[in-house]
Design a protein around this motif. Structure first.
Motif, PDB file in Angstrom:
ATOM      1  N   LEU A   2       1.075   1.774  11.485  1.00 47.00           N
ATOM      2  CA  LEU A   2       0.188   2.837  11.853  1.00 47.00           C
ATOM      3  C   LEU A   2      -0.336   4.052  10.618  1.00 47.00           C
ATOM      4  N   VAL A   3       0.730   4.376  10.402  1.00 40.89           N
ATOM      5  CA  VAL A   3      -0.116   5.478   9.269  1.00 40.89           C
ATOM      6  C   VAL A   3      -0.988   4.751   8.394  1.00 40.89           C
ATOM      7  N   GLU A   4      -0.477   3.872   8.478  1.00 41.26           N
ATOM      8  CA  GLU A   4      -1.573   3.048   7.061  1.00 41.26           C
ATOM      9  C   GLU A   4      -2.974   2.867   7.722  1.00 41.26           C
ATOM     10  N   GLU A   5      -3.208   2.924   9.280  1.00 41.21           N
ATOM     11  CA  GLU A   5      -4.393   2.143   9.606  1.00 41.21           C
ATOM     12  C   GLU A   5      -4.657   3.636   9.452  1.00 41.21           C
ATOM     13  N   MET A   6      -3.489   4.692  10.163  1.00 39.88           N
ATOM     14  CA  MET A   6      -4.473   6.257  10.498  1.00 39.88           C
ATOM     15  C   MET A   6      -5.360   6.537   9.194  1.00 39.88           C
ATOM     16  N   LEU A   7      -4.799   6.028   7.651  1.00 38.44           N
ATOM     17  CA  LEU A   7      -4.899   7.079   6.677  1.00 38.44           C
ATOM     18  C   LEU A   7      -6.040   6.024   5.806  1.00 38.44           C
ATOM     19  N   VAL A   8      -7.452   4.875   7.208  1.00 36.29           N
ATOM     20  CA  VAL A   8      -8.120   4.232   6.486  1.00 36.29           C
ATOM     21  C   VAL A   8      -9.048   5.321   5.649  1.00 36.29           C
ATOM     22  N   GLU A   9      -9.324   6.179   6.057  1.00 42.94           N
ATOM     23  CA  GLU A   9      -9.791   7.599   5.942  1.00 42.94           C
ATOM     24  C   GLU A   9      -8.878   8.577   5.776  1.00 42.94           C
ATOM     25  N   GLU A  10      -9.800   9.255   4.176  1.00 39.38           N
ATOM     26  CA  GLU A  10      -8.980  10.095   3.935  1.00 39.38           C
ATOM     27  C   GLU A  10      -8.468  11.876   4.956  1.00 39.38           C
ATOM     28  N   ALA A  61      -3.199   3.172   0.130  1.00 43.97           N
ATOM     29  CA  ALA A  61      -3.908   3.155  -1.173  1.00 43.97           C
ATOM     30  C   ALA A  61      -5.093   1.960  -1.401  1.00 43.97           C
ATOM     31  N   GLY A  62      -5.760   1.996  -2.808  1.00 43.54           N
ATOM     32  CA  GLY A  62      -6.179   1.854  -3.075  1.00 43.54           C
ATOM     33  C   GLY A  62      -7.877   1.500  -2.243  1.00 43.54           C
ATOM     34  N   LEU A  63      -7.876   2.652  -1.645  1.00 44.06           N
ATOM     35  CA  LEU A  63      -9.406   3.069  -0.803  1.00 44.06           C
ATOM     36  C   LEU A  63     -10.347   4.007  -1.802  1.00 44.06           C
ATOM     37  N   LEU A  64     -11.265   3.053  -1.485  1.00 43.27           N
ATOM     38  CA  LEU A  64     -12.246   3.542  -2.884  1.00 43.27           C
ATOM     39  C   LEU A  64     -12.902   5.092  -1.630  1.00 43.27           C
ATOM     40  N   GLN A  65     -13.578   6.067  -2.421  1.00 40.48           N
ATOM     41  CA  GLN A  65     -13.401   7.144  -2.505  1.00 40.48           C
ATOM     42  C   GLN A  65     -14.704   7.948  -3.367  1.00 40.48           C
ATOM     43  N   ASP A  66     -15.301   8.593  -3.401  1.00 40.34           N
ATOM     44  CA  ASP A  66     -16.204   9.297  -4.230  1.00 40.34           C
ATOM     45  C   ASP A  66     -16.944   8.228  -4.523  1.00 40.34           C
ATOM     46  N   GLY A  67     -17.127   6.517  -4.573  1.00 44.52           N
ATOM     47  CA  GLY A  67     -18.474   5.337  -5.674  1.00 44.52           C
ATOM     48  C   GLY A  67     -16.279   5.343  -6.607  1.00 44.52           C
ATOM     49  N   GLY A  68     -15.764   5.636  -6.232  1.00 45.05           N
ATOM     50  CA  GLY A  68     -14.274   5.115  -6.992  1.00 45.05           C
ATOM     51  C   GLY A  68     -12.843   5.019  -7.160  1.00 45.05           C
ATOM     52  N   GLU A  69     -12.219   4.801  -7.380  1.00 45.98           N
ATOM     53  CA  GLU A  69     -11.143   3.771  -6.423  1.00 45.98           C
ATOM     54  C   GLU A  69     -10.088   6.008  -6.819  1.00 45.98           C
ATOM     55  N   VAL A  70      -9.755   5.790  -5.368  1.00 42.35           N
ATOM     56  CA  VAL A  70      -8.930   7.129  -5.536  1.00 42.35           C
ATOM     57  C   VAL A  70      -7.390   6.595  -6.324  1.00 42.35           C
ATOM     58  N   GLU A  71      -7.651   7.891  -7.171  1.00 38.77           N
ATOM     59  CA  GLU A  71      -6.487   7.885  -7.767  1.00 38.77           C
ATOM     60  C   GLU A  71      -4.494   7.730  -7.435  1.00 38.77           C
ATOM     61  N   GLU A  72      -4.087   6.905  -7.844  1.00 34.34           N
ATOM     62  CA  GLU A  72      -2.071   6.906  -7.798  1.00 34.34           C
ATOM     63  C   GLU A  72      -1.378   7.655  -8.096  1.00 34.34           C
ATOM     64  N   ARG A  73      -0.390   7.973  -7.325  1.00 32.05           N
ATOM     65  CA  ARG A  73       0.478   9.101  -7.876  1.00 32.05           C
ATOM     66  C   ARG A  73       1.666   8.660  -7.447  1.00 32.05           C
ATOM     67  N   GLY A  76       7.860   7.470   2.200  1.00 29.66           N
ATOM     68  CA  GLY A  76       8.603   6.119   2.093  1.00 29.66           C
ATOM     69  C   GLY A  76       7.508   5.344   1.286  1.00 29.66           C
ATOM     70  N   LEU A  77       5.774   5.315   2.531  1.00 24.90           N
ATOM     71  CA  LEU A  77       5.011   4.867   2.365  1.00 24.90           C
ATOM     72  C   LEU A  77       4.556   4.869   0.767  1.00 24.90           C
ATOM     73  N   SER A  78       4.768   6.160  -0.067  1.00 27.58           N
ATOM     74  CA  SER A  78       4.531   6.202  -1.542  1.00 27.58           C
ATOM     75  C   SER A  78       5.488   5.881  -2.496  1.00 27.58           C
ATOM     76  N   LYS A  79       6.765   6.371  -2.283  1.00 29.04           N
ATOM     77  CA  LYS A  79       7.789   4.824  -3.243  1.00 29.04           C
ATOM     78  C   LYS A  79       7.565   3.269  -2.992  1.00 29.04           C
ATOM     79  N   GLU A  80       6.635   3.391  -2.270  1.00 33.00           N
ATOM     80  CA  GLU A  80       6.256   2.120  -1.593  1.00 33.00           C
ATOM     81  C   GLU A  80       5.059   1.739  -2.191  1.00 33.00           C
ATOM     82  N   GLN A  81       4.282   2.201  -3.171  1.00 31.86           N
ATOM     83  CA  GLN A  81       3.002   2.246  -3.305  1.00 31.86           C
ATOM     84  C   GLN A  81       2.056   2.195  -2.235  1.00 31.86           C
TER      85      GLN A  81
END
Length: 305
Positions: free
Chosen positions: A227-235, A293-305, A272-277
């Motif tokens: 559910l959280v991942e679904e909510m985060l399809v948009e930043e 993770a992996g969504l494109l923002q502003d024409g580029g890949e979101v920086e992974e942390r 938890g989701l961050s630990k699982e990337q």
């Protein structure tokens, strides 16, 4: 009583009971003085003085009865895990961390978030064997719901604290409180590998067959992950994500206490989701934005942390 020397006081928070050589060992003490008075009445009925309290973790509803009980039995010894013991001795730390480290609002200074202080006499091992009042106990590391939460095993009966919740409790709260969903799932997996004679959660029913309720908890946490991942399809900021998650789960936040508990829980799932990337974040226009993770923002890949 479950066995000759192991039992519990049922209630909103279950309180474990082990009969030692000289008196009773409690596992947690409940929310407040009212609960503690019921415990005292029960111990008096079986002619058992209190010799020790083992704290599984430092949430107010699990140690709030200490002040009254220690007033009745001043020589009783209190045991708690490292880190958790600091909050038990200084309970103002609970509303402080829930309020993001700031001075707690008056609305957060209630018995559900701010218990009476209690001394702690001994630190528990995070994992391992120990003896209290002539009774051999196993201490299980079960973090996730709280940082260094432990379970206690005596005579093959496992007092599992809040490492898992009864099905009715899950359905009531919908977004269960935790500080790290990744560790919560590891603790559930750890319990799944055990085969004790009985299990008692902090909230829920005693059972001799724990696999079904553990699977229910695992599926519940994984559903919230999705559910959280679904909510985060948009930043999204944490605040906006919380509103959307609560709307989807039909949670209606009506006071400050509920708000800070649900906000912390959502952050625990993000951790938890961050630990699982599976989620990532960045800072834009003075906003902390989370996304899948992996969504494109502003024409580029979101920086992974």
């Amino acid at each position: 009583m479950i066995s000759e020397r192991v039992g519990y006081f049922p209630g909103h928070v279950n309180i474990g009971l082990v009969l030692g050589h000289s008196g009773a060992i409690l596992i947690d003490s409940g929310l407040d003085t009212q609960t503690a008075k019921k415990i005292k009445k029960g111990l008096d009925a079986i002619a058992q003085p209190l010799c020790a309290v083992i704290q599984t973790h430092a949430h107010a509803d699990h140690f709030g009865g200490n002040a009254y009980l220690l007033g009745c039995w001043p020589t009783a010894q209190v045991y708690a895990p490292p880190l958790e013991e600091a909050i038990i001795r200084y309970p103002i730390l609970e509303p402080i961390y829930l309020n993001m480290g700031a001075e707690p609002l008056d609305a957060l200074r209630n018995k559900f978030l701010l218990a009476q202080a209690s001394r702690v006499d001994h630190l528990l091992p995070v994992d391992g064997e120990m003896e209290i009042d002539g009774v051999s106990l196993s201490i299980l590391s079960l973090p996730g719901h709280s940082w260094q939460q432990v379970g206690v095993v005596c005579d093959e009966i496992c007092f599992a604290a809040d490492s898992y919740l009864g099905e009715g409790v899950l359905e009531k709260h919908k977004l269960p409180f935790l500080v790290d969903a990744y560790e919560t799932l590891l603790s559930i997996a750890k319990l799944m590998e055990t085969s004790y004679r009985g299990y008692l959660p902090g909230h829920g029913a005693f059972t001799t067959s724990v696999q079904d309720v553990l699977n229910k908890n695992k599926e519940w946490h994984e559903r919230i992950y999705r559910l959280v991942e679904e909510m985060l399809v948009e930043e999204s900021t944490l605040e906006d994500a919380l509103a959307r998650v609560c709307d989807r789960l039909e949670i209606h936040i009506e006071n400050a206490s509920n708000y800070v508990l649900f906000r912390t829980a959502l952050m625990g799932y993000l951790i938890g989701l961050s630990k699982e990337q599976r989620v990532t974040y960045r800072f834009v226009s003075n906003k902390w934005l989370w996304s899948r993770a992996g969504l494109l923002q502003d024409g580029g890949e979101v920086e992974e942390r």
